[in-house]
Design a protein around this motif. Structure first.
Motif, PDB file in Angstrom:
ATOM      1  N   THR A   1       0.857  -1.309   0.169  1.00 42.57           N
ATOM      2  CA  THR A   1      -0.036  -0.079  -0.092  1.00 42.57           C
ATOM      3  C   THR A   1       0.896   1.309  -0.075  1.00 42.57           C
ATOM      4  O   THR A   1       0.641   2.261  -0.792  1.00 42.57           O
ATOM      5  CB  THR A   1      -0.876  -0.088   1.322  1.00 42.57           C
ATOM      6  OG1 THR A   1      -2.078  -1.231   0.937  1.00 42.57           O
ATOM      7  CG2 THR A   1      -1.683   1.373   1.332  1.00 42.57           C
ATOM      8  N   VAL A   2       1.974   1.210   0.879  1.00 42.79           N
ATOM      9  CA  VAL A   2       2.761   2.537   0.807  1.00 42.79           C
ATOM     10  C   VAL A   2       3.503   2.580  -0.532  1.00 42.79           C
ATOM     11  O   VAL A   2       3.632   3.942  -1.058  1.00 42.79           O
ATOM     12  CB  VAL A   2       3.863   2.207   1.979  1.00 42.79           C
ATOM     13  CG1 VAL A   2       5.015   3.293   1.926  1.00 42.79           C
ATOM     14  CG2 VAL A   2       3.244   2.348   3.473  1.00 42.79           C
ATOM     15  N   THR A   3       3.778   1.784  -0.954  1.00 48.13           N
ATOM     16  CA  THR A   3       4.709   1.883  -2.326  1.00 48.13           C
ATOM     17  C   THR A   3       3.610   2.219  -3.487  1.00 48.13           C
ATOM     18  O   THR A   3       3.676   2.937  -4.261  1.00 48.13           O
ATOM     19  CB  THR A   3       5.356   0.696  -2.949  1.00 48.13           C
ATOM     20  OG1 THR A   3       4.384  -0.561  -2.819  1.00 48.13           O
ATOM     21  CG2 THR A   3       6.413   0.124  -1.935  1.00 48.13           C
ATOM     22  N   GLY A   4       2.395   1.615  -3.565  1.00 45.11           N
ATOM     23  CA  GLY A   4       1.381   2.182  -4.206  1.00 45.11           C
ATOM     24  C   GLY A   4       0.682   3.598  -4.109  1.00 45.11           C
ATOM     25  O   GLY A   4       0.769   4.221  -5.073  1.00 45.11           O
ATOM     26  N   MET A   5       0.884   4.093  -2.871  1.00 49.78           N
ATOM     27  CA  MET A   5       0.551   5.328  -2.749  1.00 49.78           C
ATOM     28  C   MET A   5       1.621   6.370  -3.010  1.00 49.78           C
ATOM     29  O   MET A   5       1.417   7.559  -3.778  1.00 49.78           O
ATOM     30  CB  MET A   5       0.412   5.792  -1.258  1.00 49.78           C
ATOM     31  CG  MET A   5      -1.019   4.809  -0.517  1.00 49.78           C
ATOM     32  SD  MET A   5      -2.457   5.602  -1.379  1.00 49.78           S
ATOM     33  CE  MET A   5      -2.632   7.000  -0.324  1.00 49.78           C
ATOM     34  N   ILE A   6       2.765   5.897  -3.002  1.00 49.85           N
ATOM     35  CA  ILE A   6       3.623   6.608  -3.423  1.00 49.85           C
ATOM     36  C   ILE A   6       3.793   6.760  -5.008  1.00 49.85           C
ATOM     37  O   ILE A   6       3.982   7.984  -5.699  1.00 49.85           O
ATOM     38  CB  ILE A   6       5.328   6.175  -3.090  1.00 49.85           C
ATOM     39  CG1 ILE A   6       5.662   6.187  -1.540  1.00 49.85           C
ATOM     40  CG2 ILE A   6       6.398   6.555  -3.896  1.00 49.85           C
ATOM     41  CD1 ILE A   6       6.666   5.444  -0.903  1.00 49.85           C
ATOM     42  N   GLN A   7       3.595   5.619  -6.059  1.00 47.96           N
ATOM     43  CA  GLN A   7       3.302   5.665  -7.197  1.00 47.96           C
ATOM     44  C   GLN A   7       2.324   6.732  -7.429  1.00 47.96           C
ATOM     45  O   GLN A   7       2.310   7.498  -8.651  1.00 47.96           O
ATOM     46  CB  GLN A   7       3.126   4.427  -7.711  1.00 47.96           C
ATOM     47  CG  GLN A   7       4.362   3.624  -7.646  1.00 47.96           C
ATOM     48  CD  GLN A   7       4.386   2.166  -8.252  1.00 47.96           C
ATOM     49  OE1 GLN A   7       3.174   1.803  -8.394  1.00 47.96           O
ATOM     50  NE2 GLN A   7       5.287   1.280  -8.194  1.00 47.96           N
TER      51      GLN A   7
ATOM     52  N   GLY B   1      -5.892   5.754  -7.907  1.00 48.05           N
ATOM     53  CA  GLY B   1      -4.470   5.283  -7.309  1.00 48.05           C
ATOM     54  C   GLY B   1      -4.729   4.740  -6.024  1.00 48.05           C
ATOM     55  O   GLY B   1      -3.808   3.878  -5.617  1.00 48.05           O
ATOM     56  N   ILE B   2      -5.383   5.427  -5.362  1.00 47.92           N
ATOM     57  CA  ILE B   2      -5.523   4.885  -3.532  1.00 47.92           C
ATOM     58  C   ILE B   2      -6.226   3.853  -3.731  1.00 47.92           C
ATOM     59  O   ILE B   2      -5.668   2.904  -2.864  1.00 47.92           O
ATOM     60  CB  ILE B   2      -6.552   6.177  -3.037  1.00 47.92           C
ATOM     61  CG1 ILE B   2      -5.704   7.632  -2.945  1.00 47.92           C
ATOM     62  CG2 ILE B   2      -6.812   5.619  -1.550  1.00 47.92           C
ATOM     63  CD1 ILE B   2      -6.350   8.617  -2.404  1.00 47.92           C
ATOM     64  N   TYR B   3      -6.954   3.396  -4.352  1.00 45.34           N
ATOM     65  CA  TYR B   3      -8.008   2.214  -4.146  1.00 45.34           C
ATOM     66  C   TYR B   3      -7.035   1.046  -4.636  1.00 45.34           C
ATOM     67  O   TYR B   3      -7.162  -0.174  -4.249  1.00 45.34           O
ATOM     68  CB  TYR B   3      -9.510   2.057  -4.481  1.00 45.34           C
ATOM     69  CG  TYR B   3      -9.493   1.646  -5.996  1.00 45.34           C
ATOM     70  CD1 TYR B   3      -9.283   0.334  -6.375  1.00 45.34           C
ATOM     71  CD2 TYR B   3      -9.853   2.602  -7.157  1.00 45.34           C
ATOM     72  CE1 TYR B   3      -9.527  -0.171  -7.650  1.00 45.34           C
ATOM     73  CE2 TYR B   3      -9.911   2.154  -8.281  1.00 45.34           C
ATOM     74  CZ  TYR B   3      -9.829   0.731  -8.798  1.00 45.34           C
ATOM     75  OH  TYR B   3      -9.739   0.254  -9.956  1.00 45.34           O
ATOM     76  N   GLU B   4      -6.471   1.159  -5.670  1.00 42.37           N
ATOM     77  CA  GLU B   4      -5.512   0.054  -6.245  1.00 42.37           C
ATOM     78  C   GLU B   4      -4.388  -0.145  -5.184  1.00 42.37           C
ATOM     79  O   GLU B   4      -3.881  -1.097  -4.946  1.00 42.37           O
ATOM     80  CB  GLU B   4      -4.692   0.500  -7.481  1.00 42.37           C
ATOM     81  CG  GLU B   4      -5.912   0.638  -8.808  1.00 42.37           C
ATOM     82  CD  GLU B   4      -5.132   1.044  -9.902  1.00 42.37           C
ATOM     83  OE1 GLU B   4      -4.030   1.176 -10.069  1.00 42.37           O
ATOM     84  OE2 GLU B   4      -6.134   1.317 -10.938  1.00 42.37           O
ATOM     85  N   ALA B   5      -3.857   0.997  -4.639  1.00 42.94           N
ATOM     86  CA  ALA B   5      -2.889   0.816  -3.468  1.00 42.94           C
ATOM     87  C   ALA B   5      -3.353   0.053  -2.180  1.00 42.94           C
ATOM     88  O   ALA B   5      -2.689  -0.748  -1.628  1.00 42.94           O
ATOM     89  CB  ALA B   5      -2.266   2.041  -3.046  1.00 42.94           C
ATOM     90  N   MET B   6      -4.598   0.327  -1.932  1.00 40.27           N
ATOM     91  CA  MET B   6      -5.272  -0.533  -0.735  1.00 40.27           C
ATOM     92  C   MET B   6      -5.433  -1.921  -0.959  1.00 40.27           C
ATOM     93  O   MET B   6      -5.869  -2.555  -0.125  1.00 40.27           O
ATOM     94  CB  MET B   6      -6.485   0.342  -0.332  1.00 40.27           C
ATOM     95  CG  MET B   6      -6.518   1.868  -0.111  1.00 40.27           C
ATOM     96  SD  MET B   6      -5.470   2.044   1.519  1.00 40.27           S
ATOM     97  CE  MET B   6      -6.477   1.257   2.824  1.00 40.27           C
TER      98      MET B   6
END
Length: 221
Positions: free
Chosen positions: A144-150, A170-175
């Motif tokens: 999730t952290v790396t996804g939020m960064i991207q 972008g947020i829901y994909e990271a979650m």
């Protein structure tokens, strides 16, 4: 005209629906270790469940049969019952029977040593399952952290105003990785505690049977 607009809206909602597989694919690289951990957890749980179920299948009349054989002087018959039963309890008692004639303390030590070995076998891979229950959520959080960064990098590279669609997607994909990691971790944790409970029941049966056997040897002939 109104009916046509409603139908078009319904089709648009259906097109935007996201399946579970789509979500897993959008989770990115970190979904791979989470899925691998889930497979390992299932394999360990099934294998340990079958092992513990077999270990707990000592017949209720086992101790009575051993007592009857020993009191009748039929030690070989008692050993045969142990060999046919094939459970941790039976292997402990069989070891004790093989030490008959030795001092009582030596018999107790022999039974205790076999018991330790059997407990070690029962605990096999339970530590791995416990590790998975803690590691899977951590990997999910990392994803999730790396996804939020991207996601924020993509937002920073946008020129002009950022659309809510870009931000939310972008947020829901990271979650997704967090949800997957928590799911695997919770299931692994529940499975671990269930197996530990079953193992404790087997250990208590082993201790009780060993005490009964030692008491049998101390009965006046």
């Amino acid at each position: 005209m109104m009916l046509l607009q409603i139908d078009t809206a319904d089709i648009a909602v259906e097109d935007q629906s996201v399946t579970l597989i789509d979500l897993m694919l959008k989770g990115g690289f970190w979904m791979i270790p989470i899925l691998l951990l889930s497979v390992v957890a299932v394999i360990i749980f099934v294998e340990r469940f079958l092992t513990l179920r077999k270990a707990g299948e000592t017949p209720d009349h086992f101790t009575d049969d051993i007592r009857a054989k020993v009191l009748a002087g039929d030690v070989n018959g008692a050993k045969m019952i142990c060999a046919q039963t094939g459970t941790p309890v039976a292997r402990m008692i069989e070891k004790g029977l093989s030490r008959l004639g030795s001092p009582l303390k030596n018999i107790e030590v022999s039974i205790e040593n076999v018991g330790k070995i059997e407990i070690y076998k029962l605990e096999k891979n339970l530590g791995v399952l416990a590790t998975i229950s803690g590691a899977a959520p951590m990997i999910g959080f990392l994803g999730t952290v790396t996804g939020m960064i991207q996601a924020f990098i993509a937002i920073a590279q946008e020129e002009g105003s950022v659309s809510p669609k870009l931000l939310s997607s972008g947020i829901y994909e990271a979650m997704v990785t967090t949800a997957a990691g928590l799911t695997v971790g919770i299931i692994a944790y529940l499975g671990y505690n269930y197996l530990v409970t079953r193992m404790q029941k087997v250990i208590h049966r082993m201790e009780y049977s060993a005490i009964e056997f030692i008491d049998l040897l101390q009965e006046p002939k």
